[in-house]
Design a protein around this motif. Structure first.
Motif, short mmCIF file in Angstrom:
data_model
loop_
_atom_site.label_atom_id
_atom_site.label_comp_id
_atom_site.label_asym_id
_atom_site.label_seq_id
_atom_site.Cartn_x
_atom_site.Cartn_y
_atom_site.Cartn_z
N LEU A 1 -2.29 -10.16 -4.65
CA LEU A 1 -1.32 -9.82 -3.68
C LEU A 1 -0.03 -10.43 -4.41
N ALA A 2 0.20 -11.63 -4.72
CA ALA A 2 1.28 -12.21 -5.21
C ALA A 2 1.67 -11.50 -6.41
N GLY A 3 0.94 -11.05 -7.24
CA GLY A 3 1.22 -10.57 -8.34
C GLY A 3 1.74 -9.35 -8.24
N LEU A 4 1.30 -8.21 -7.40
CA LEU A 4 1.66 -7.02 -7.07
C LEU A 4 2.88 -7.16 -6.32
N ALA A 5 3.25 -7.85 -5.50
CA ALA A 5 4.26 -8.01 -4.68
C ALA A 5 5.72 -8.71 -5.69
N GLY A 6 5.25 -9.53 -6.39
CA GLY A 6 6.02 -10.08 -7.37
C GLY A 6 6.65 -9.06 -8.56
N THR A 7 5.52 -8.29 -8.84
CA THR A 7 5.95 -7.23 -9.78
C THR A 7 6.83 -6.05 -9.24
N GLY A 8 6.23 -5.95 -7.91
CA GLY A 8 7.19 -4.87 -7.31
C GLY A 8 8.52 -5.06 -6.98
N VAL A 9 8.67 -6.33 -6.51
CA VAL A 9 10.10 -6.87 -6.31
C VAL A 9 10.92 -6.89 -7.91
N ALA A 10 10.35 -7.34 -8.91
CA ALA A 10 11.02 -7.34 -9.98
C ALA A 10 11.44 -6.01 -10.46
N LEU A 11 10.41 -5.10 -10.44
CA LEU A 11 10.63 -3.65 -10.82
C LEU A 11 11.84 -3.19 -9.83
N TYR B 1 5.13 6.58 -10.85
CA TYR B 1 6.58 6.60 -11.17
C TYR B 1 7.00 5.74 -12.36
N SER B 2 8.00 6.50 -13.32
CA SER B 2 8.19 5.75 -14.81
C SER B 2 9.57 5.77 -14.94
N GLY B 3 10.44 6.05 -14.11
CA GLY B 3 11.75 5.82 -14.37
C GLY B 3 12.39 4.75 -13.79
N TRP B 4 11.75 3.59 -14.05
CA TRP B 4 12.38 2.30 -13.60
C TRP B 4 13.76 1.98 -14.40
N GLN B 5 13.78 2.48 -15.54
CA GLN B 5 15.07 1.91 -16.45
C GLN B 5 16.02 3.15 -16.21
N GLY B 6 17.34 2.47 -15.70
CA GLY B 6 18.59 3.13 -15.56
C GLY B 6 19.35 3.27 -16.48
N PRO B 7 20.53 3.94 -16.60
CA PRO B 7 21.58 4.30 -17.43
C PRO B 7 22.33 2.99 -17.94
N SER B 8 22.43 2.09 -17.02
CA SER B 8 23.14 1.06 -17.45
C SER B 8 22.58 0.11 -18.65
N GLU B 9 23.28 -0.29 -19.37
CA GLU B 9 23.09 -1.27 -20.43
C GLU B 9 22.71 -2.84 -20.04
N LEU B 10 21.75 -3.53 -20.46
CA LEU B 10 21.60 -4.78 -20.33
C LEU B 10 22.77 -5.82 -20.84
N THR B 11 22.85 -6.93 -20.07
CA THR B 11 23.46 -7.84 -20.63
C THR B 11 22.98 -8.39 -21.62
N ALA C 1 0.89 -1.35 -0.05
CA ALA C 1 -0.20 0.20 -0.19
C ALA C 1 0.92 1.28 0.07
N PRO C 2 1.85 1.44 0.78
CA PRO C 2 2.55 2.57 0.86
C PRO C 2 3.36 2.63 -0.35
N ALA C 3 3.99 1.47 -0.88
CA ALA C 3 4.75 1.38 -2.13
C ALA C 3 3.95 2.02 -3.06
N LEU C 4 2.74 1.55 -3.28
CA LEU C 4 1.86 2.14 -4.57
C LEU C 4 1.46 3.54 -4.40
N TRP C 5 1.34 4.21 -3.18
CA TRP C 5 0.90 5.49 -2.77
C TRP C 5 1.99 6.31 -3.31
N MET C 6 3.18 5.89 -2.99
CA MET C 6 4.26 6.70 -3.33
C MET C 6 4.98 6.82 -4.66
N LEU C 7 4.83 5.24 -5.27
CA LEU C 7 5.61 5.27 -6.38
C LEU C 7 4.30 4.86 -7.61
N GLY C 8 3.39 5.10 -7.26
CA GLY C 8 2.30 4.65 -8.44
C GLY C 8 2.38 5.16 -9.76
#
Length: 936
Positions: free
Chosen positions: A697-707, A593-603, A584-591
């Motif tokens: 809940l599992a989908g949200l938690a897993g998606t959040g950890v992956a992001l 947010y779009s800057g998940w991609q960082g500057p480093s290139e993927l392997t 809940a607090p993560a969604l409220w604060m990061l709902g």
């Protein structure tokens, strides 16, 4: 360090009293116990008197020893005029209380326990008044609540005592929590918890936006401890304690702790409108409530309790006024109140023991049978009433004089003088009543003991000393004030102040007139008590203890109902609550947010890694889908563990891979044993709604950890790995960084982990020691349709594999400091090899051939690991510091010797012992042909 001795000497005295009680139990050695208990407080009093010349010179003695400087915590003591005054009252009156208790507890088995507790309480009070660090002071503050709980509930068989102790603990303990919050805020504002720093930061504190909240929380703690309205109810019901407890805690020590705190922090937090309003109004209400109720109490200790509340309110009122002379009046009255209230409590105890009653409606005319007690009591009673020539008369005139000087706010300049005059009227009335009713007022009525039991003359000595001291202050107030009280007043103002002029006080007309009105009005009020008592009897008879117990029971029932609604035994529900609280607090604060991609290139994508990840995901999904079928679920769970092992190997973590593989093997074997006692399938209990909830809940938690993982891995980050890589060889003597971290850099963590592992294994042993769940009788033949439990081929192969496995384990152990391996992995390899022997040959066969028990292995491992750490201490290095050296032997060549190897040996031994202890005791439950009640 002598200042610290003042605090800790009573602890040694308590230990000595405890040993005396154990050596000489029984009611015949009370005098011995009292003499032992008197030594430490008397030494403290003498030490304090020796410091008086330095205190009179204006010196503030500070001793500090840093403990946890990062959070401002240290062992620090401060002795100035204020703390000297309070410490002298604590130790001086404490000595007299011990003398009094020697007679009060004569012939009672409980005397030794009292002397132990009273010295512990003295330690707590001295810690409060002598602490230089506010956090350190808070520890002693809470200690007073705990020890007073034991002292108030001293007669634990009495229901009233138990209830009074609980009420005291809840109210003062709750105030302690508020005080904790206030002190933490104050420390954040100032940047330090040292009292010296706090007193020097007045402008910073008062100008801070958090000042109102900080002051309110600190005052809440002080008000609860010093029985200020509406938190005063605990004090009258604490009178269920033995009289020495009441005379000490509730006249001279515990109830003065809050007053001390307000006086101590006055230079830093006083002189504001908020300070004046909160403290003055609270003091006024407490002063009047205590004085009024005291008049209608029939129990001697009850009257004294409410009078104490009233006088505490008087002192609080003076502290709230904020001026230097008001503080002088407050500390003067605080001192004389201790001198006249303690002997009155002692008188109540003597009368109670002599007559068997404290009811003033029945106790009358004791002047004939107890004339010495009557003469001594006259002095403190007159002081409490504020009669001329008595110390109380001077303190009341000081109060009246200061009340006339209040000019702001507008309501105070008229209300406060009238208010304190009326309160003074009540104090005269109840003071006259306690003296007149007990010693005169006709003949006794239905007393349990009449004529009164004769009490030893030595019991009157403490009363006489305190009464004489009170009279001395009244006759020579200027000398007492100049040499003692003024030192404390200057400590509360941090400036040089002129002395209080008692001659000018004697010439003041208005305070004298107010005193006369209070005196005559009090006498008239007492003479008219008959009709007033009749009106009072018509009021509802409310018992605060019963109300408190009802509130407590209702709170308990509400908490239980709430717990039962939330904790219904469903692990799914518990996990759902945890996930909701995180999501809940993560969604409220990061709902958004779009800057998940960082500057480093993927392997680049590795097909084998993708294949392994897919298998890992499918096996995890399979565990969830087939969890009703326990054996397939366990097999799929082991597949996830195996692919995690491969992932460690793929990403260059061989130590982790070896550890994970060994742990996986042992975990599957142990879980197979556990599944043996469970049904093979479990019923379907989740409805569609719960399944949808869990999937969401599992989908949200897993998606959040992956992001989050994606965001971190695509951004450059500095880690501490460079430090370990650079210092592994020079600092730890090994090239295997992982092992050096475990046994050197983070060796203390590893020691804690193996300790927990050993505790868990011993817990399994204890739980299964006398447990018998299942019978499996070994059969010589094999029943039709069942497999052979111990196949011959498996037995032969396992026996041949054992020496090879142990050799591999030794190799992994010895090379662990420089190559993948170490004690933990080697211990697991050994445990797997020995587990195979249990599986192949059976529990009985394996246990008969085991050369040692497992519990001694655990203990030996922990001792070796701890001794390795202690060894560095003996040579002047921090705990668990490694030493290493390289040696060159013929034929063998160069090799390294490191103390970390000994620590690793402890890890190895503990892991082997703990793992096999768990395995063997779970396996023991599966057979009745086992090796007896204990395995390991």
């Amino acid at each position: 360090m002598d200042i610290g001795l003042l605090v800790f000497l009573p602890v040694l005295g308590a230990i000595a009293s405890l040993l005396s009680r154990l050596k000489r139990p029984g009611p015949d050695h009370v005098q011995t116990h009292a003499l032992v208990a008197l030594i430490a407080p008397a030494i403290c009093l003498l030490l304090l008197l020796s410091y008086l010349p330095r205190i009179q010179s204006g010196e503030a003695l500070v001793y500090s020893l840093s403990w946890v400087p990062e959070i401002g915590l240290g062992l620090a003591f401060r002795l100035d005029g204020l703390s000297w005054l309070f410490a002298t009252l604590i130790t001086g009156i404490g000595c007299l209380i011990i003398v009094y208790a020697r007679y009060y507890f004569s012939g009672k088995d409980t005397a030794g326990r009292f002397f132990v507790l009273i010295q512990l309480f003295m330690t707590a009070m001295l810690g409060i008044v002598l602490s230089e660090n506010l956090l350190f002071m808070l520890v002693f503050w809470e200690l007073t609540s705990l020890v007073s709980f034991l002292l108030i509930g001293f007669t634990w068989s009495s229901r009233n005592a138990r209830r009074g102790a609980r009420m005291s603990l809840v109210i003062t303990g709750g105030g302690g929590l508020a005080l904790l919050g206030g002190i933490l805020l104050l420390g954040q504002i100032v940047g330090s918890y040292q009292i010296s720093d706090v007193l020097a930061a007045t402008d910073t504190i008062i100008s801070d936006d958090r000042y109102p909240l900080t002051l309110s929380l600190i005052l809440l703690g002080a008000f609860t401890k010093s029985a200020q309205a509406p938190f005063h109810l605990w004090l009258p019901h604490a009178m269920a304690a033995p009289t020495p407890v009441s005379a000490y805690l509730h006249s001279a020590t515990m109830v003065k702790a809050g007053l001390f705190l307000m006086a101590r922090l006055h230079p830093a937090m006083g002189d504001t409108e908020l300070w004046f309003s909160l403290i003055t109004i609270t003091g006024m209400v407490t002063l009047m409530v205590g004085a009024f109720v005291a008049m209608f109490m029939h129990d001697i200790k009850g009257l004294l309790a409410y009078s104490t509340i009233s006088h505490l309110g008087l002192i609080t009122l003076l502290i709230g006024m904020g001026s230097e002379m008001a503080m002088a009046a407050a500390l003067f009255h605080l001192t004389i109140h201790a001198l006249f209230k303690a002997p009155l409590f002692m008188m109540a105890g003597i009368v109670d023991q002599a007559t068997g009653s404290r009811d003033m409606r029945n106790i009358n005319g004791l002047w004939k049978t107890m004339p010495a007690l009557m003469l001594i009591t006259a002095i403190p009673a007159a002081a409490m009433a504020g009669l001329p020539l008595m110390s109380g008369y001077l303190s009341k005139k000081m109060l009246f004089s200061e009340s006339l000087l209040v000019t702001a706010p507008h309501w105070a300049n008229t209300l406060i003088p009238v208010w304190v005059t009326v309160a003074g009227l009540f104090s005269v009335a109840y003071s006259v009543r306690i003296f007149h009713n007990v010693f005169f007022n006709g003949q006794p009525v239905d007393l349990p003991h009449w004529p009164p039991r004769k009490k030893p003359a030595g019991m009157l000595v403490p009363l006489f000393i305190l009464a004489a001291a009170s009279l001395m202050v009244g006759l020579a107030p200027q000398a007492i004030y100049d040499n003692v009280i003024h030192l404390a007043v200057m400590a509360t103002s941090m400036t040089q102040l002129p002395l209080y002029d008692f001659s000018a006080l004697s010439d003041a007309q208005a305070p004298a007139m107010m005193s006369m009105i209070a005196m005559l009005g009090g006498i008239v009020f007492y003479l008219a008590r008959g009709p007033l008592f009749a009106i009072h009897r018509q009021l509802p008879d409310l018992d605060a203890k019963n109300i408190f117990e009802q509130i407590m029971q209702q709170s308990i029932r509400f908490a239980q109902s709430l717990v039962y609604r939330l904790e219904n035994g469903s692990l799914q529900r518990y996990l759902a609550f945890i996930l909701v609280a995180a999501i809940a607090p993560a969604l409220w604060m990061l709902g958004g947010y779009s800057g998940w991609q960082g500057p480093s290139e993927l392997t680049e994508v590795n097909p084998m890694v993708v294949f392994g990840a897919v298998i890992l995901c499918l096996s995890a999904i399979g565990v969830a889908l087939f969890h009703h079928q326990r054996l397939p679920a366990l097999l799929l769970l082991s597949v996830t563990g195996l692919f995690v092992t491969l992932a460690f190997a793929q990403f260059s973590a061989p130590d982790l891979a070896l550890t994970q593989l060994s742990v996986e093997v042992m975990a599957v074997v142990i879980m197979m044993l556990a599944l043996s006692f469970l049904p093979q399938t479990s019923p379907r209990e989740s409805g569609a709604g719960r399944i949808v909830r869990d999937l969401g809940l599992a989908g949200l938690a897993g998606t959040g950890v992956a992001l989050f993982a994606y965001a971190v891995l695509t951004r450059p980050a500095e880690t501490i790995s460079g430090y370990f890589l650079a210092n592994s060889v020079p600092g730890g003597g090994g090239t295997n960084v992982v092992n050096v971290i475990l046994v050197d850099f983070r060796g203390f963590d590893t020691l804690g982990e193996i300790t927990v592992l050993g505790i868990a294994a011993v817990a399994v042993f204890a739980f299964t020691r006398d447990l018998h769940l299942k019978e499996r009788v070994a059969s010589a033949g094999t029943a039709k349709g069942y497999a052979e439990p111990h196949p011959v081929i498996l037995q032969m192969v396992s026996r041949m594999a054992l020496p090879i496995a142990l050799l591999v384990s030794a190799y992994i152990f010895l090379r662990g400091h420089n190559m993948p391996g170490g004690g933990f992995i080697a211990g697991l390899v050994t445990a797997v090899a020995l587990t195979l022997q249990y599986m192949a040959g059976g529990l009985v066969w394996a246990q008969e051939r085991m050369l040692t028990h497992f519990r001694p292995l655990i203990g030996a491992g922990l001792l070796i690991a701890t001794a390795t750490g202690l060894g560095s201490w003996f040579v002047g290095y921090p705990f668990l510091t490694s030493a290493f050296s390289h040696m060159d032997w013929p034929l063998i060549g160069e090799f390294e010797l490191a103390t970390a190897l000994l620590f690793d040996l402890g890890v190895y031994t503990t892991v082997v012992g703990a793992t096999l202890l768990i395995l063997a005791n779970l396996g023991k439950l599966m057979t009745v042909a086992g090796p007896g009640q204990e395995v390991g």
